[in-house]
Design an enzyme around this catalytic site. Structure first.
Site, PDB file in Angstrom:
ATOM      1  N   LYS A  20     -41.628  -2.033  -9.055  1.00 51.45           N
ATOM      2  CA  LYS A  20     -41.949  -2.717 -10.315  1.00 51.45           C
ATOM      3  C   LYS A  20     -42.405  -4.129 -10.029  1.00 51.45           C
ATOM      4  CE  LYS A  20     -38.101  -5.481 -10.297  1.00 51.45           C
ATOM      5  NZ  LYS A  20     -38.100  -6.946 -10.158  1.00 51.45           N
ATOM      6  N   GLY A 109     -38.137  -8.124  -4.080  1.00 53.71           N
ATOM      7  CA  GLY A 109     -38.309  -8.450  -5.490  1.00 53.71           C
ATOM      8  C   GLY A 109     -39.084  -7.397  -6.247  1.00 53.71           C
ATOM      9  N   ASP A 147     -31.797  -2.700 -12.103  1.00 57.15           N
ATOM     10  CA  ASP A 147     -33.184  -2.233 -12.135  1.00 57.15           C
ATOM     11  C   ASP A 147     -33.310  -0.716 -11.973  1.00 57.15           C
ATOM     12  OD1 ASP A 147     -34.056  -4.836 -12.432  1.00 57.15           O
ATOM     13  OD2 ASP A 147     -34.550  -5.111 -10.317  1.00 57.15           O
TER      14      ASP A 147
HETATM   15  O1  C5P Z   1     -27.599  -5.225 -10.641  1.00 57.36           O
HETATM   16  P1  C5P Z   1     -27.968  -5.498  -9.218  1.00 57.36           P
HETATM   17  O2  C5P Z   1     -26.944  -4.988  -8.256  1.00 57.36           O
HETATM   18  O3  C5P Z   1     -29.350  -5.070  -8.876  1.00 57.36           O
HETATM   19  O4  C5P Z   1     -27.981  -7.073  -9.082  1.00 57.36           O
HETATM   20  C1  C5P Z   1     -27.997  -7.700  -7.834  1.00 57.36           C
HETATM   21  C2  C5P Z   1     -27.487  -9.126  -8.007  1.00 57.36           C
HETATM   22  O5  C5P Z   1     -28.428  -9.861  -8.815  1.00 57.36           O
HETATM   23  C3  C5P Z   1     -26.174  -9.248  -8.733  1.00 57.36           C
HETATM   24  O6  C5P Z   1     -25.106  -9.163  -7.843  1.00 57.36           O
HETATM   25  C4  C5P Z   1     -26.287 -10.640  -9.342  1.00 57.36           C
HETATM   26  O7  C5P Z   1     -26.019 -11.619  -8.370  1.00 57.36           O
HETATM   27  C5  C5P Z   1     -27.753 -10.747  -9.675  1.00 57.36           C
HETATM   28  N1  C5P Z   1     -28.057 -10.382 -11.076  1.00 57.36           N
HETATM   29  C6  C5P Z   1     -27.689 -11.236 -12.095  1.00 57.36           C
HETATM   30  N2  C5P Z   1     -27.990 -10.916 -13.395  1.00 57.36           N
HETATM   31  C7  C5P Z   1     -28.665  -9.782 -13.687  1.00 57.36           C
HETATM   32  C8  C5P Z   1     -29.075  -8.911 -12.655  1.00 57.36           C
HETATM   33  C9  C5P Z   1     -28.757  -9.242 -11.348  1.00 57.36           C
HETATM   34  O8  C5P Z   1     -27.082 -12.282 -11.853  1.00 57.36           O
HETATM   35  N3  C5P Z   1     -28.946  -9.497 -14.950  1.00 57.36           N
END
Ligand code: C5P
Length: 311
Positions: A20, A109, A147
């Site tokens: 994405k 990213g 994501d």
């Molecule tokens: O949800 P995911 O494991 O992909 O997120 C990775 C990191 O990105 C989380 O541990 C957090 O530090 C940060 N994050 C966040 N707020 C979000 C999504 C991700 O702070 N909405």
């Protein structure tokens, strides 16, 4: 009930799931749980990881492709966690070998790990014949990462809350991109932490940018290029100052818009058409400001099964 006999009777299942780019990423103040409320507009693009699920004894993993060395092979692997979560939900053993063919930059990213999790969910659900509904897979996906639901859904969507509460968006495509990868990963938690340090009292009303939605709906690349926005970009540039030169190079080469994708370090440049995207990618490569540049188009569908089990 153990599911081993059923799995062993089946062949392999290959699922592909897309990367994405974020057309908009508005970030609110850090919540008590450490996450940030988001208004994220996602576009799925035609760079895919492939995950093949084959019957196995226990859960085993292999990874090939660019950046494979940076992918954990233990239980931290998002695809492995997806298989484990799905098996637990259905009361079966996660007997599967997962092979991941990486084409999406690792920690770039572009939600490559999330694509692997989405692909593994769909591959295992098919292999194990769990008859999971899309809604059930979406719920599991949201537990695995912010994501992951979008990698299942594909197309274009607005993501609220952690980015996982999705509303599909109407889009007139395709949109043509040049994408520039940087040397080395940029871990997402570090970028959010830098964002908190740079903008500690940053509060804002979060919602979709009407200019982004209108440009998507009408298929207007110039308008979309002008409307691209990413609140994490200052943090990504703070941690990786060299990205400023990449963004400048793409803009100087005629990009309609330039943005760090998500938490970076991949930079995304919007072009008017396929030929302009090819020229942009060549100019970015020649500029020496990135590791590699390539083209991509979106929207594309979310995770989809390529090969069905052979009985
Ligand atoms: O949800 P995911 O494991 O992909 O997120 C990775 C990191 O990105 C989380 O541990 C957090 O530090 C940060 N994050 C966040 N707020 C979000 C999504 C991700 O702070 N909405």
């Amino acid at each position: 009930m153990e599911g081993t006999a059923t799995a062993a009777a089946l062949g392999t299942v290959t699922v592909r799931a897309p990367a994405k780019v974020n057309l908009q990423l508005a970030v609110g103040a850090r919540r008590a749980d450490g996450y940030h409320p988001l208004a994220s507009v996602f576009l799925a693009v035609d760079r895919h990881d492939l995950v093949t699920a084959a019957p196995g004894e226990g859960l085993t993993l292999s990874v090939a492709g660019e950046g494979a060395a940076g992918v954990p092979l233990d239980r931290d692997n998002l695809a492995a966690r997806a298989a484990t979560a799905l098996a637990a939900q259905h009361g079966i053993r996660p007997d599967v070998h997962l092979h991941i063919d990486k084409r999406i930059p690792v920690a770039g990213g572009m939600a490559g790990g999330s694509a692997d999790a989405a692909a593994a969910l769909l591959a295992c659900a098919t292999l194990w014949e769990t008859r999971s509904t899309p809604a059930e897979l979406q719920l599991l996906a949201a537990e695995l990462g912010s994501d992951v639901p979008f990698a299942l859904l594909g197309g274009a969507a607005l993501g609220l809350d952690r980015g996982d509460r999705l509303t599909p968006l109407p889009v007139t495509g395709p949109f043509h991109w040049a994408l520039a990868t940087a040397d080395g990963p940029l871990p997402t938690p570090a970028v959010y932490a830098a964002h908190d340090r740079l903008r500690p009292r940053h509060h804002r009303t979060l919602g979709a940018d009407p200019a982004v939605l209108a440009a998507l709906r009408t298929g207007d690349p110039a308008a979309l290029g002008a409307a691209l926005g990413n609140d994490l970009q200052p943090a990504a540039l703070h941690l990786r100052p060299a990205l400023a030169a990449t963004l400048r190079a793409g803009t100087a080469a005629g990009a309609l818009g330039a943005t760090v994708s998500g938490s970076g370090p991949t930079c995304a440049f919007l072009a008017a058409d396929a030929a302009a995207a090819t020229r942009l990618a060549a100019a970015l490569t020649a500029s020496g400001t990135c590791h590699r540049a390539w083209t991509a188009t979106g929207p594309v569908p979310g995770a989809s099964v390529l090969a069905t089990p052979v009985r």
